[in-house]
Motif scaffolding. Structure first.
Motif, PDB file in Angstrom:
ATOM      1  N   ILE B  17      10.215  26.766  32.188  1.00  0.00           N
ATOM      2  CA  ILE B  17       8.849  26.258  32.333  1.00  0.00           C
ATOM      3  C   ILE B  17       8.468  25.395  31.138  1.00  0.00           C
ATOM      4  O   ILE B  17       7.887  24.320  31.280  1.00  0.00           O
ATOM      5  N   PHE B  18       8.871  25.853  29.961  1.00  0.00           N
ATOM      6  CA  PHE B  18       8.534  25.081  28.760  1.00  0.00           C
ATOM      7  C   PHE B  18       9.086  23.661  28.874  1.00  0.00           C
ATOM      8  O   PHE B  18       8.392  22.682  28.596  1.00  0.00           O
ATOM      9  N   MET B  19      10.341  23.556  29.320  1.00  0.00           N
ATOM     10  CA  MET B  19      10.938  22.235  29.414  1.00  0.00           C
ATOM     11  C   MET B  19      10.284  21.392  30.510  1.00  0.00           C
ATOM     12  O   MET B  19      10.205  20.175  30.426  1.00  0.00           O
ATOM     13  N   MET B  20       9.825  22.081  31.558  1.00  0.00           N
ATOM     14  CA  MET B  20       9.167  21.325  32.626  1.00  0.00           C
ATOM     15  C   MET B  20       7.818  20.765  32.180  1.00  0.00           C
ATOM     16  O   MET B  20       7.284  19.845  32.792  1.00  0.00           O
ATOM     17  N   LEU B  21       7.260  21.333  31.129  1.00  0.00           N
ATOM     18  CA  LEU B  21       5.964  20.856  30.658  1.00  0.00           C
ATOM     19  C   LEU B  21       6.100  19.693  29.674  1.00  0.00           C
ATOM     20  O   LEU B  21       5.104  19.172  29.196  1.00  0.00           O
ATOM     21  N   ARG B  22       7.340  19.300  29.365  1.00  0.00           N
ATOM     22  CA  ARG B  22       7.529  18.176  28.426  1.00  0.00           C
ATOM     23  C   ARG B  22       7.226  16.856  29.110  1.00  0.00           C
ATOM     24  O   ARG B  22       7.206  16.759  30.338  1.00  0.00           O
ATOM     25  N   ARG B  23       7.087  15.833  28.273  1.00  0.00           N
ATOM     26  CA  ARG B  23       6.809  14.524  28.859  1.00  0.00           C
ATOM     27  C   ARG B  23       8.069  13.783  29.249  1.00  0.00           C
ATOM     28  O   ARG B  23       8.019  12.844  30.033  1.00  0.00           O
ATOM     29  N   LEU B  28      12.635  17.473  31.768  1.00  0.00           N
ATOM     30  CA  LEU B  28      12.189  18.080  33.022  1.00  0.00           C
ATOM     31  C   LEU B  28      13.389  18.559  33.831  1.00  0.00           C
ATOM     32  O   LEU B  28      13.393  19.661  34.401  1.00  0.00           O
TER      33      LEU B  28
END
Lengths: 137, 117, 768
Positions: B17-23, B28
């Motif tokens: 989830i943390f990585m999915m929240l990156r720009r 992602l």
């Protein structure tokens, strides 16, 4: 990646890996293995070959575009499901011949289904990888 | 061992989830893969883990006897692994395509809200 | 009967299929359908006069929804109006819209409307009634917006649909309420148990919902404004839907529910007040209009108000008057609309100031207009006279405030007369304008339908017994009335009612001769325009759109991560709340837990380290390498924990994924260097909370005992039934083979997607 060693090795490895893939496919009903794994191993064999010899050569070796495997595989799977309907059984009911073959065991519709899966997996994987490595955007 | 796997599942989910929240789009994608692994491990763990007893019927037997690993989550995960490969390759290609069009890795540059009245 | 109801839908479809024929040579052909249905219903008149006929076709019996149809007096009157006037309209439209390239589409909509309307009046089940009710709204939407290239058409069509649709929505609520309270959706059973609902505690809500449906559909104040707007439709539509039939659906509904919910103070008071306001308001407005169709539209609203008003009075006299007035109004108003349409069609204007003396060039139209105007005025020897007498009779003998009610009726009738004369007489009298000299009598397909209807108004006026016994009395009975009233007569003898009629005619004629309609009266009401129901509705709509925009922009902002975080935070909060309040988390899985060996710990630590590396590294190749380490370690876990098939698959897939990444990665940009500490902190908190939550839920699940029946079945039958010993593989290719078949199809689609995405050539213009 034009290493001589890799190139030579891959020429020998390709038939061996393919043989192994078929072995894995066929024994799947009795031991670990099956169409998915077999197909993936076969794809790896071709990918390895393409790394060593270039994509064009692998394509030549395959003779047909990899996408052609997909409909063949789907057709085999579907027909193996439809076949029992010819003798009045419901769709996808398993039917076996009574001949016992080493490694494979009984030959029946699930085996052909698995072979179909094998071809679809090869087709899908190679289509994806070849398409991506070919196109320069 | 279950507790270790439990932590592993938690970590995989959290990092996914943390990585999915990156720009970044590549991040992602990494998040997607981590999350997929986490889901697989979750199913595996909840199906119950058994050491060294694969669900394969012995040569002499006709049914599985004694303790054996649960085959149901295994076939679920097997399917999931193969499908996730299809998903990942599609996502990668999409990403590549977008990058070819807009020359950026920043998801903010893709932003076109539906309503701009 | 089912075929009769559905024939319109089938016919609509056929019309579309044979579009070219309908557009050209066979444009009269669609009129055969309403004609056939009209004859069919006529043949039922003697049967229905004796008692209602019921038809039953089972549909969803378990939910109490059957295709029940009942042909009683009320349904018969409406069916005859729908099919009879329908025939006239179909013939009329075939010439009126001659050469229109969408004529086939027009007849398609019109047939759908006719079928829906028939279904609605015949339905004996609330749900069926509602379905057809909504179908009439939708087909009306298409017909109003028939000239869909004009912005005004589209806007007014949408307005009509919004108002009637909102009413329909509330009506559904009312039907469901009634259905769940009484336990039946059958109208027949509801009538049979009549009176029991009036005492129910929720009676107020029931009539509120029914009124909402009826008032919106029948254009009662304050929902009346969609009807003048609907006049943008082609005139056949205005004549058919918006004066003769569809707008009477609300009246039909009220009449239908009179025996079920009526005869209470709240029912009567509401109907009288709403009907009265509508009558006065729209009659007054019709004075200010100079457009023929608008005048007629407002006088239609006034007539609808009169009907609601009569149903509200609710005495035997009033119900009989309503039954007669439905027929009277349908006959003359459809005729007047068609006359207005002919004038528009031939001269190109509907401004009453510019239309004079046309009787010289088109006498049959003038005759039709004049007769219809007489009927609307209530001149003796027309059917309108009888209707008007009955209306005064019922207001005069109303149980309360009879004087006020009579005055309202008088005022409205004067203005209805005025409107009828403006539309039916003024254009034909006086001096013919020069520009109209060249006109001549139009095709009989235009003037015959209105003339027939107008003549019928006179014939029935002279011999009311033609319809009295066979048609009007059954309606009266269907409304639940048993009191025997004197038959319809041309002449009741001299009494106050006749005086009122004479006053109406004189006052109306004076108004007609003295009052010159002009555009200059419109500004009088214009300053109140911003307070009109229409303006308020438009403002409400704008506010809603504004709100939706704000809302959408807030939540649907185009940032993937904001969607993900909203979803994740929401799920986390929801589940955490449930976990805190509902379940007590505990660690007691000591039993049957497997031991930890040293290599387990090593693998675990490697995975954690690899995950950490993959999220923290700034190099893409490191991230991919770490990911593959994670994958291979998971593969090892599969090996250790008895999943050889999974291990093999995971291993090969992981290899291929790395290959895939390596192929693509170097053509991708490096990671963005964005290091906003606050953002990272916030996201870490969200992610950690979610991971923790998943872990806790997994723990809870592990605490629960599970049944292994499914696994047991597969394990026991893998060899016996499927002749295979690798249970996982047997499940994939045999037990769950169908799933696998679909799965490989999905893979195929993914491959096709990849292929087409990569091979797609994007031109430079679309690169923007």
């Amino acid at each position: 990646m034009k290493s001589i060693i890799l190139k030579t090795a891959s020429n020998y490895l390709l038939p061996l890996l393919l043989l192994f893939a078929v072995f894995i496919l066929l024994r799947g009903h009795y031991k670990p293995g099956g169409g998915f794994v077999g197909g993936l191993i076969a794809s790896i064999a071709f990918v390895l070959h393409s790394f060593a010899n270039g994509l064009q050569n692998t394509r030549k070796l395959l003779r047909y575009p990899p996408g052609a495997f997909i409909p063949v595989g789907l057709a085999i799977s579907l027909l193996s499901g439809l076949a029992p309907m010819l003798i009045g059984k419901p769709f996808m009911s398993g039917e076996w011949l009574s001949v016992q073959v080493p490694i494979i065991g009984l030959i029946g519709t699930p085996l052909f289904f698995d072979i179909g899966v094998f071809f679809v997996v090869i087709g899908v994987t190679l289509t994806i990888l070849f398409t991506i490595s070919e196109s320069i955007l | 061992m279950e507790l270790l796997l439990l932590i592993l599942v938690g970590v995989l989910y959290a990092t996914g989830i943390f990585m999915m929240l990156r720009r970044s789009m590549v991040k992602l994608l990494i998040g997607l893969i981590l999350l997929g692994n986490g889901a697989n491990m979750l199913i595996f763990l909840l199906g119950g883990i058994t050491r060294g007893k694969p669900p394969i019927i012995g040569d002499a037997d006709k049914v599985l006897t004694g303790i054996y690993a649960d085959p149901v989550p295994q076939s679920l995960i097997l399917t999931a692994i193969v499908i996730s490969f299809g998903l990942q390759s599609f996502a990668i290609v999409l990403l590549k395509r977008v990058h070819a069009l807009i020359q950026t890795d920043d998801l903010n540059d893709l932003n076109t809200p539906d309503t701009s009245i | 009967m089912l075929i009769v109801v559905l024939s319109g839908f089938l016919f609509a479809f056929l019309t579309l299929l044979s579009g070219k024929l309908v557009r050209n040579s066979l444009s009269w052909f669609p009129a055969l359908l309403p004609l056939a249905l009209f004859i069919y219903f006529m043949s039922y008149i003697p049967v229905v006069a004796a008692g209602p006929v019921r038809f039953h076709y089972p549909w969803v019996t378990s939910m109490g929804v059957d295709l029940d149809f009942k042909l009683d007096g009320l349904a018969m009157l409406f069916s005859l109006l729908i099919t009879g006037i329908g025939t006239c309209i179909f013939v009329y439209a075939s010439y009126y819209l001659k050469g229109n390239k969408y004529l086939d589409r027009f007849f398609c909509y019109l047939s759908i409307f006719m079928a829906a309307m028939l279904g609605m009046v015949l339905a004996d089940n609330l749900i069926i009634l509602f379905i057809f009710w909504e179908l009439t709204s939708i087909s009306s939407y298409f017909l109003i917006g028939f000239n869909n290239e004009e912005k005004k058409s589209r806007r007014n069509a949408l307005m009509a649909l919004t108002i009637t649709g909102a009413g329909g929505f509330l009506l559904m609520a009312g039907f469901i309420l009634i259905g769940s309270i009484s336990g039946t959706y059958s109208i027949n059973s509801l009538i049979a148990s009549g009176g029991s609902l009036q005492q129910h505690a929720l009676y107020g809500w029931m009539i509120l919902f029914i009124f909402a449906g009826a008032f919106t559909k029948s254009a009662q104040f304050p929902f009346h404004f969609w009807l003048p707007g609907a006049m943008v439709a082609p005139t056949p539509v205005s004549a058919y839907l918006h004066s003769a039939t569809m707008v009477k659906a609300g009246i039909y509904l009220l009449a239908r529910f009179t025996p079920i919910l009526g005869h209470t103070t709240s029912w009567s008071t509401t109907l009288i007040i709403v009907g009265g306001i509508t009558m006065l308001y729209s009659a007054f407005h019709s004075l200010q209009r100079i457009d023929l169709k608008e005048i007629l539209a407002y006088s239609t609203i006034a007539a609808l108000g009169t009907l609601v008003f009569l149903l509200g009075i609710g005495t035997s006299n009033a119900l009989l008057a309503a039954a007669v007035f439905i027929l009277v109004h349908a006959l003359y108003k459809a005729a007047l609309f068609m006359v207005a349409g002919i004038l528009d069609h031939e001269t190109g204007t509907r401004n009453i100031g510019m239309l004079r003396g046309l009787k010289k060039v088109m006498w049959p139209v003038a005759l039709a207009g004049m007769l219809a105007a007489f009927s609307s005025a209530g001149i003796p020897l027309t059917f309108g006279f009888i209707g008007k007498e009955l209306i005064y009779e019922s207001t005069f003998h109303a149980p309360y405030i009879a004087v006020i009610l009579t005055l309202i009726a008088l005022f409205t009738n004067i203005l209805i007369l005025y409107a009828g004369f403006q539309a039916g007489i003024r254009p034909f009298t006086g001096k013919l304008s020069g520009v109209h000299q060249h006109l001549h009598i139009p095709s009989f397909r235009l003037w015959l339908p209105p003339l027939l209807l107008a003549l019928l108004g006179v014939v029935l006026g002279i011999w009311p017994s033609l319809v009295d016994g066979p048609l009007i009395r059954p309606v009266y009975t269907a409304l639940g009335e048993t009191t025997i009233l004197s038959p319809l007569l041309l002449w009741h003898g001299f009494n106050w009612v006749v005086v009122l009629s004479i006053v109406t005619i004189i006052a109306g004629c004076l108004l007609y001769y003295l009052f010159v309609p002009s555009r200059s009266y419109i500004p009088l009401t214009d300053k109140w325009l911003h307070l009109s129901p229409e303006a308020l509705t438009v403002r409400l709509g704008r506010a809603f759109i504004h709100f939706s925009n704000r809302y959408t922009n807030l939540f649907h902002n185009g940032f993937l991560r904001s969607y993900v975080s909203v979803i994740i935070v929401f799920i986390t909060c929801l589940l955490a709340m449930k976990l805190i309040t509902g379940v007590d988390v505990h660690f007691d899985i000591k039993t049957n837990i497997s031991d930890i060996r040293s290599y387990d710990i090593v693998i675990f630590l490697i995975i954690i380290a690899a995950i950490w590396k993959s999220i923290s590294t700034s190099s893409r190749i490191n991230a991919v390498a770490s990911l593959s380490v994670v994958g291979y370690c998971i593969c090892l876990l599969f090996v250790i924990y008895s999943a050889p098939d999974l291990a093999m698959t995971q291993f090969t897939i992981d290899t291929l994924t790395v290959v895939l990444f390596v192929l693509v990665l170097f053509r991708l940009p490096p990671f963005l260097k964005i290091n906003d500490r606050r953002v990272i902190l916030r996201d870490s908190v969200i992610a950690t909370a979610f991971g923790l939550l998943i872990a806790i839920i997994a723990l809870e699940v592990m605490n629960e005992p599970t049944t292994k029946d499914i696994s047991k079945f597969y394990s026991e039958n893998a060899y016996l039934l499927a002749k295979g010993k690798n249970v996982v593989n047997v499940m994939l290719v045999d037990f769950r083979g169908f799933d696998t078949l679909v799965e490989i199809t999905v893979l195929t689609i993914a491959a096709l997607g990849v292929y087409s995405l990569m091979k797609l050539r994007v031109s430079s213009t679309t690169k923007e």
